[in-house]
Design a protein around this motif. Structure first.
Motif, PDB file in Angstrom:
ATOM      1  N   ASN A  25      57.804  27.550  67.835  1.00 46.62           N
ATOM      2  CA  ASN A  25      57.131  26.189  68.074  1.00 46.62           C
ATOM      3  C   ASN A  25      58.145  25.066  68.440  1.00 46.62           C
ATOM      4  O   ASN A  25      57.797  23.877  68.708  1.00 46.62           O
ATOM      5  CB  ASN A  25      55.923  25.779  67.314  1.00 46.62           C
ATOM      6  N   TYR A  26      59.385  25.167  68.554  1.00 51.72           N
ATOM      7  CA  TYR A  26      60.394  24.279  68.800  1.00 51.72           C
ATOM      8  C   TYR A  26      61.665  24.961  69.395  1.00 51.72           C
ATOM      9  O   TYR A  26      61.676  25.962  69.721  1.00 51.72           O
ATOM     10  CB  TYR A  26      60.811  23.645  67.522  1.00 51.72           C
ATOM     11  N   PRO A  39      53.402  28.874  71.574  1.00 49.17           N
ATOM     12  CA  PRO A  39      53.276  27.469  71.641  1.00 49.17           C
ATOM     13  C   PRO A  39      54.470  26.721  71.981  1.00 49.17           C
ATOM     14  O   PRO A  39      54.171  25.532  72.425  1.00 49.17           O
ATOM     15  CB  PRO A  39      53.021  27.320  69.969  1.00 49.17           C
ATOM     16  N   TYR A  40      55.552  27.096  72.147  1.00 43.96           N
ATOM     17  CA  TYR A  40      56.709  26.420  72.229  1.00 43.96           C
ATOM     18  C   TYR A  40      56.820  25.863  73.890  1.00 43.96           C
ATOM     19  O   TYR A  40      56.897  25.127  74.313  1.00 43.96           O
ATOM     20  CB  TYR A  40      58.156  27.125  72.170  1.00 43.96           C
ATOM     21  N   TYR A  41      56.402  27.163  74.678  1.00 47.50           N
ATOM     22  CA  TYR A  41      56.163  26.900  76.154  1.00 47.50           C
ATOM     23  C   TYR A  41      54.929  25.988  76.516  1.00 47.50           C
ATOM     24  O   TYR A  41      55.299  25.205  77.392  1.00 47.50           O
ATOM     25  CB  TYR A  41      56.276  28.282  76.833  1.00 47.50           C
ATOM     26  N   ILE A  42      54.000  26.163  75.778  1.00 50.89           N
ATOM     27  CA  ILE A  42      52.888  25.174  76.204  1.00 50.89           C
ATOM     28  C   ILE A  42      53.420  23.792  75.942  1.00 50.89           C
ATOM     29  O   ILE A  42      52.792  22.728  76.663  1.00 50.89           O
ATOM     30  CB  ILE A  42      51.675  25.515  75.181  1.00 50.89           C
ATOM     31  N   GLU A  43      53.880  23.473  74.743  1.00 53.92           N
ATOM     32  CA  GLU A  43      54.221  22.075  74.323  1.00 53.92           C
ATOM     33  C   GLU A  43      55.250  21.407  74.944  1.00 53.92           C
ATOM     34  O   GLU A  43      55.281  20.326  75.588  1.00 53.92           O
ATOM     35  CB  GLU A  43      54.432  21.920  72.838  1.00 53.92           C
ATOM     36  N   PRO A  52      60.943  28.644  62.785  1.00 54.35           N
ATOM     37  CA  PRO A  52      61.965  27.356  63.194  1.00 54.35           C
ATOM     38  C   PRO A  52      63.327  28.045  63.835  1.00 54.35           C
ATOM     39  O   PRO A  52      64.214  27.318  64.129  1.00 54.35           O
ATOM     40  CB  PRO A  52      62.506  26.721  61.855  1.00 54.35           C
ATOM     41  N   ASP A  53      63.404  29.431  64.016  1.00 56.14           N
ATOM     42  CA  ASP A  53      64.476  30.355  64.750  1.00 56.14           C
ATOM     43  C   ASP A  53      65.461  30.532  63.791  1.00 56.14           C
ATOM     44  O   ASP A  53      65.120  30.459  62.389  1.00 56.14           O
ATOM     45  CB  ASP A  53      65.140  29.241  65.771  1.00 56.14           C
TER      46      ASP A  53
END
Length: 411
Positions: A224-225, A199-203, A261-262
């Motif tokens: 996702n971030y 999702p990170y790369y998509i967004e 969130p890493d």
């Protein structure tokens, strides 16, 4: 009387009777029923392949085995930390003649099976990294066109967790690659936790809206971030993201699938004690993975006590896996509210409240806990999570006034 914050010392002994997470589609591998806990190399050691010029940031066999020893000897394993994950830059620059990935022969002379066996001998678990492109983000060999052989290689090495990046590929490929690689991982029949950056790369690279229902159906956790960096500013930005995106992200979060969130950067000598307390507390409230990235020999006594605070860990590892909901009490104060076990009579949940103050001085706030989901007419007992001390009983009519020091507090 119900309990506002009461936790069992061993989170694994908690039982779920009624988990209300019907909107979450689970990956069918039975793994990551609570958020993974462990250590990952990237945040502190980065690429770590230049051991001659930078021996303090060398990603090699000695480092990974030393982390396993720290987990085993220093109480981290008992607290729930179990995965030790090697991130990017671990391999040779070319595949072997048999088409397989080859560990760097100087930094990992005994190979990855040796490391996995050592980690497993301690009762811990081993993780590795790849990318769905032809090369990794740092230009080492990636897995594109090699999904099957790479999945089998990781399984044969004894890998228990795989982090899969998404650099250097298009949107359409991303939306199929993670599904295909997951299929090959499942075919190995080895239980491997599947961590996706899909999702990170998509967004943020392709500027599209991620399909979280699909991500949650195929991954155990997902980034996702942006990557965390070793700075307080980075931690604040990540917390703000999860605050702003709560309504979207909380729908796809629970046993078997987690928003990530890493890494925790506690122990890297860049956070104050208060800042470390905030990152650890908010991550626990989010039911986020707790993956350290630091030199384990440089963790202070305070940081160790925080990382091994079983009250905080029980909140993060609660079997219901509910993301805390954020409320703005003022421009500077965020109240995070989380429902969790134990319950009174299978009817009334326990709750945790985390007050985060990003103002440059102490701040006093008042709030009525009953406005945030408390329902038991029998009242609640209040405990300070950091000290473990009972504070007071409250009723549904009570208001609490709290002096919140700069960089957070918790009930």
């Amino acid at each position: 009387m119900s309990v506002l914050t009461k936790y069992l010392r061993r989170p694994s002994t908690l039982c779920v009777r009624r988990a209300r997470i019907a909107t979450v589609k689970l990956l069918d591998n039975g793994l990551a029923r609570t958020p993974p806990m462990g250590w990952m190399s990237w945040g502190y050691y980065m690429c770590g392949d230049n051991c001659l010029d930078n021996p303090q940031k060398c990603l090699d066999e000695e480092l990974i085995l030393s982390v396993a020893d720290s987990f085993y000897n220093d109480g981290y394993q008992e607290a729930g930390y179990e995965y030790i994950v090697i991130d990017d830059c671990w391999s040779e620059r070319e595949r072997g003649s048999d088409g397989r990935l080859v560990p760097d022969k100087n930094r990992f002379p005994n190979g990855m099976k040796y490391i996995a066996d050592y980690i497993h001998s301690k009762g811990l678990k081993f993780g590795m990294y790849t990318n769905v492109a032809n090369i990794t983000c740092m230009h080492f060999p990636g897995s594109r066109n090699h999904f099957g052989i790479d999945a089998m290689t990781f399984a044969e090495w004894g890998v228990d967790y795989i982090k899969v990046d998404g650099c250097f590929v298009g949107e359409s490929f991303l939306n199929t690659a993670y599904i295909k690689l997951g299929h090959y991982l499942n075919k190995t029949e080895r239980p491997i936790v599947y961590s996706c950056s899909w999702p990170y790369y998509i967004e943020y690279i392709h500027r599209k809206t991620p399909d979280y229902s699909k991500v949650a159906a195929h991954c155990n956790l997902w980034r996702n971030y942006h990557d965390v960096s070793t700075s307080w500013a980075s931690v604040r930005i990540i917390m703000e993201h999860y605050k702003q995106e709560y309504s979207t992200l909380s729908k796809y979060h629970g046993p078997g699938g987690w928003n990530d969130p890493d890494m925790l950067i506690i122990g890297t000598d860049v956070l104050t004690e208060g800042q470390s307390r905030v990152q650890m507390s908010v991550y626990a409230m989010l039911s986020a993975p707790l993956l350290l990235s630091c030199d384990m020999t440089k963790i202070s006594d305070y940081e160790k006590s925080l990382l091994q605070n079983m009250n905080l860990i029980a909140i993060g590892q609660d079997p219901l896996g509910i993301m805390a909901q954020p409320y703005e009490l003022s421009y500077f104060i965020t109240l995070w509210v989380k429902r969790h076990l134990p319950m009174k009579g299978d009817k009334y949940h326990s709750f945790s409240f985390a007050l985060v103050n990003v103002y440059q001085s102490n701040f006093t706030v008042s709030f009525a806990p009953s406005n945030y989901g408390l329902e038991s007419e029998g009242g609640y007992s209040v405990m300070d999570v950091f000290t473990g001390k009972y504070l007071r009983n409250i009723t549904l009519e009570d208001t609490m006034t709290v002096l919140v020091p700069f960089e957070g507090w918790f009930y």
